[in-house]
Motif scaffolding. Structure first.
Motif, PDB file in Angstrom:
ATOM      1  N   UNK A 159     -33.672 -34.203 -34.249  1.00  0.00           N
ATOM      2  CA  UNK A 159     -35.004 -33.608 -34.105  1.00  0.00           C
ATOM      3  C   UNK A 159     -36.077 -34.579 -34.566  1.00  0.00           C
ATOM      4  N   UNK A 160     -35.786 -35.401 -35.591  1.00  0.00           N
ATOM      5  CA  UNK A 160     -36.764 -36.398 -36.014  1.00  0.00           C
ATOM      6  C   UNK A 160     -36.996 -37.434 -34.933  1.00  0.00           C
ATOM      7  N   UNK A 161     -35.936 -37.846 -34.262  1.00  0.00           N
ATOM      8  CA  UNK A 161     -36.092 -38.787 -33.160  1.00  0.00           C
ATOM      9  C   UNK A 161     -36.934 -38.179 -32.047  1.00  0.00           C
ATOM     10  N   UNK A 162     -36.655 -36.920 -31.719  1.00  0.00           N
ATOM     11  CA  UNK A 162     -37.408 -36.247 -30.661  1.00  0.00           C
ATOM     12  C   UNK A 162     -38.859 -36.020 -31.065  1.00  0.00           C
ATOM     13  N   UNK A 163     -39.085 -35.720 -32.335  1.00  0.00           N
ATOM     14  CA  UNK A 163     -40.452 -35.508 -32.809  1.00  0.00           C
ATOM     15  C   UNK A 163     -41.288 -36.767 -32.621  1.00  0.00           C
ATOM     16  N   UNK A 164     -40.757 -37.896 -33.066  1.00  0.00           N
ATOM     17  CA  UNK A 164     -41.521 -39.130 -32.937  1.00  0.00           C
ATOM     18  C   UNK A 164     -41.595 -39.617 -31.495  1.00  0.00           C
ATOM     19  N   UNK A 299     -41.882 -47.029 -26.963  1.00  0.00           N
ATOM     20  CA  UNK A 299     -41.481 -46.611 -28.308  1.00  0.00           C
ATOM     21  C   UNK A 299     -40.872 -45.213 -28.283  1.00  0.00           C
ATOM     22  N   UNK A 300     -41.443 -44.329 -27.459  1.00  0.00           N
ATOM     23  CA  UNK A 300     -40.902 -42.970 -27.338  1.00  0.00           C
ATOM     24  C   UNK A 300     -39.476 -43.004 -26.814  1.00  0.00           C
ATOM     25  N   UNK A 301     -39.229 -43.859 -25.821  1.00  0.00           N
ATOM     26  CA  UNK A 301     -37.887 -43.958 -25.264  1.00  0.00           C
ATOM     27  C   UNK A 301     -36.877 -44.447 -26.275  1.00  0.00           C
ATOM     28  N   UNK A 302     -37.238 -45.480 -27.033  1.00  0.00           N
ATOM     29  CA  UNK A 302     -36.323 -45.999 -28.047  1.00  0.00           C
ATOM     30  C   UNK A 302     -36.130 -45.010 -29.194  1.00  0.00           C
ATOM     31  N   UNK A 303     -37.222 -44.368 -29.610  1.00  0.00           N
ATOM     32  CA  UNK A 303     -37.127 -43.418 -30.728  1.00  0.00           C
ATOM     33  C   UNK A 303     -36.309 -42.193 -30.365  1.00  0.00           C
ATOM     34  N   UNK A 304     -36.144 -41.957 -29.082  1.00  0.00           N
ATOM     35  CA  UNK A 304     -35.409 -40.779 -28.635  1.00  0.00           C
ATOM     36  C   UNK A 304     -33.928 -40.850 -28.978  1.00  0.00           C
ATOM     37  N   UNK A 353     -42.502 -55.604 -29.619  1.00  0.00           N
ATOM     38  CA  UNK A 353     -41.301 -55.526 -30.462  1.00  0.00           C
ATOM     39  C   UNK A 353     -41.646 -55.013 -31.859  1.00  0.00           C
ATOM     40  N   UNK A 354     -42.728 -55.520 -32.438  1.00  0.00           N
ATOM     41  CA  UNK A 354     -43.114 -55.109 -33.787  1.00  0.00           C
ATOM     42  C   UNK A 354     -43.487 -53.632 -33.844  1.00  0.00           C
ATOM     43  N   UNK A 355     -44.170 -53.151 -32.828  1.00  0.00           N
ATOM     44  CA  UNK A 355     -44.566 -51.745 -32.831  1.00  0.00           C
ATOM     45  C   UNK A 355     -43.346 -50.837 -32.712  1.00  0.00           C
ATOM     46  N   UNK A 356     -42.432 -51.172 -31.806  1.00  0.00           N
ATOM     47  CA  UNK A 356     -41.229 -50.355 -31.640  1.00  0.00           C
ATOM     48  C   UNK A 356     -40.399 -50.367 -32.926  1.00  0.00           C
ATOM     49  N   UNK A 357     -40.230 -51.528 -33.535  1.00  0.00           N
ATOM     50  CA  UNK A 357     -39.484 -51.603 -34.797  1.00  0.00           C
ATOM     51  C   UNK A 357     -40.143 -50.757 -35.881  1.00  0.00           C
ATOM     52  N   UNK A 358     -41.470 -50.766 -35.937  1.00  0.00           N
ATOM     53  CA  UNK A 358     -42.179 -49.987 -36.950  1.00  0.00           C
ATOM     54  C   UNK A 358     -41.994 -48.495 -36.726  1.00  0.00           C
TER      55      UNK A 358
END
Length: 442
Positions: A159-164, A299-304, A353-358
């Motif tokens: 759920x945290x991944x989906x939230x972000x 970032x949304x795709x990776x955080x998912x 890259x830096x934004x996705x990592x953050x």
């Protein structure tokens, strides 16, 4: 023979499942609410800074706009204290606050549309964005508290991944839409379009009760659930004392510092990238907004899915360490090379890259914050865990302008690397990934 005609049975209206008892409904509501957080964030962090940079605003002015407009995200502890102390119990512990906050966000956007401040009215523009962020932080704290209340332990990383991911998607959609509309100079149309989007999405969320048997709306039938009555505090002291005890724990305090320092790169993206892209690399505000939208979409795709996989494969502690070190290393690379950039290739690659990592690092730190929350004061405690990094991000954004103007972009990148490494040291000293500490804290 007489025929007996049976009276038709009364048809009871079907009720949609309550969030606490239905995983899909729970995930859908939380995803939509986090998506809506992208409206003020997309405006404040991407669309309007790029627009202001194109109009000639200085790094100090844009840093000040971002820093002040984002300040409400650092006052979430106050929001949490109020919510843990007061609520309309028949509608659940958090749901009444959520609907109220969403309604106020719609009103703030309509007010912005009516006033329609121009690029020179930066103080008024800041005031509207500040107000909009006040509204959405109340919703954010309520949603976070609800997640701690009703999301089972096994679902929390997902759920945290989906939230972000949904928040990043919301920022992407809002950034792109606002960028397109602002390029034509129409802030009024931009604000009205976003208000309509928030209203429609909020109506969907309003269809679901928090727990079975509660009221859908204040004037409908229903009663407070047992869980709401047992967990809701009727006095200030239990809430305040619980939060104070959690902060005074040395490891929790160090963890808070680590989460604050972890936001250094996000602050750079918020307040430094607009002038670097528009005024140094020659981008238009529309292109910057489009790039910001694409960045948040990626970032949304990776955080998912990535946080779930990395925590499962490597463990939370190792994943957190790797992200801190990667951000610091790439920041040094950017600082060493920025003076020689002749086009935007390295800027786009490193920023992406830096934004996705953050974002991924933030998701994993929030997983740990949720893990060590006490459900009885979840809104206040979790709000504190989120308020500290948000305050850090706001302060660093607000002070980035003078650093750029006095030392240049290279020095600013080096500062990000140093602060990030300090964050790693604090997070490790705070026991991130130590399950024994988590059990003791919760």
């Amino acid at each position: 023979m007489a025929h007996v005609i049976a009276a038709p049975l009364a048809v009871q209206p079907a009720r949609l499942p309550a969030l606490s008892e239905h995983k899909i409904a729970r995930f859908a509501a939380i995803i939509v609410l986090y998506f809506l957080q992208g409206v003020p964030l997309g405006l404040t962090l991407v669309a309007l800074p790029g627009w202001l940079a194109e109009q000639g605003a200085s790094p100090v002015a844009i840093g000040g706009f971002v820093g002040v407009a984002m300040l409400p995200w650092s006052t979430k502890l106050f929001n949490g204290l109020v919510m843990d102390r007061f609520t309309y119990k028949p509608m659940g512990r958090r749901r009444g606050w959520i609907l109220l906050a969403q309604g106020l966000m719609v009103m703030a956007l309509i007010g912005m549309a009516l006033a329609a401040p121009g690029a020179r009215d930066i103080a008024l523009l800041t005031a509207f964005c500040f107000t909009l962020n006040v509204c959405v932080t109340f919703s954010d704290v309520a949603v976070d508290g609800m997640a701690v209340d009703i999301v089972p332990e096994a679902e929390r990383t997902a759920i945290n991944s989906l939230m972000f991911a949904s928040q990043a998607l919301g920022v992407a959609v809002c950034s792109y839409a606002a960028g397109q509309l602002l390029s034509s100079g129409s802030l009024r149309t931009t604000a009205l379009a976003l208000a309509a989007m928030v209203l429609l999405a909020s109506l969907f969320v309003a269809l679901f009760r928090e727990r079975p048997g509660e009221r859908l709306l204040p004037w409908t039938s229903g009663q407070a659930s047992r869980e709401c009555i047992e967990r809701q505090n009727d006095a200030w002291w239990p809430v305040i004392s619980g939060v104070v005890r959690s902060v005074l724990a040395p490891r929790t305090f160090l963890f808070l510092l680590g989460t604050g320092f972890a936001c250094a790169m996000l602050a750079f993206v918020d307040a430094v990238n607009p002038t670097l892209a528009v005024q140094q690399l020659g981008w238009s505000s529309e292109r910057y907004a489009n790039y910001g939208a694409l960045l948040n979409l990626v970032a949304a795709g990776f955080a998912l899915f990535l946080p779930v996989l990395m925590v499962r494969w490597f463990g939370l502690k190792r994943a957190v360490i790797a992200h801190f070190l990667a951000i610091a290393a790439l920041s040094v690379v950017a600082g060493a090379s920025v003076a020689g950039w002749r086009d935007d290739t390295l800027f786009m690659a490193l920023t992406g890259v830096l934004y996705v990592l953050s974002i991924l690092l933030t998701v994993m730190l929030i997983v740990w914050a949720m893990r060590i929350c006490n459900p009885a004061i979840a809104a206040s405690q979790f709000a504190l865990f989120m308020a500290v990094p948000n305050l850090s991000r706001s302060v660093m954004s607000g002070n980035s302008g003078w650093l750029v103007e006095s030392g240049g972009y290279g020095v600013t990148y080096y500062a990000v690397a140093a602060i990030t490494l300090l964050g790693l040291a604090c997070a490790l000293a705070g026991g991130v990934g130590n399950e024994r500490h988590a059990a003791a804290a919760a």
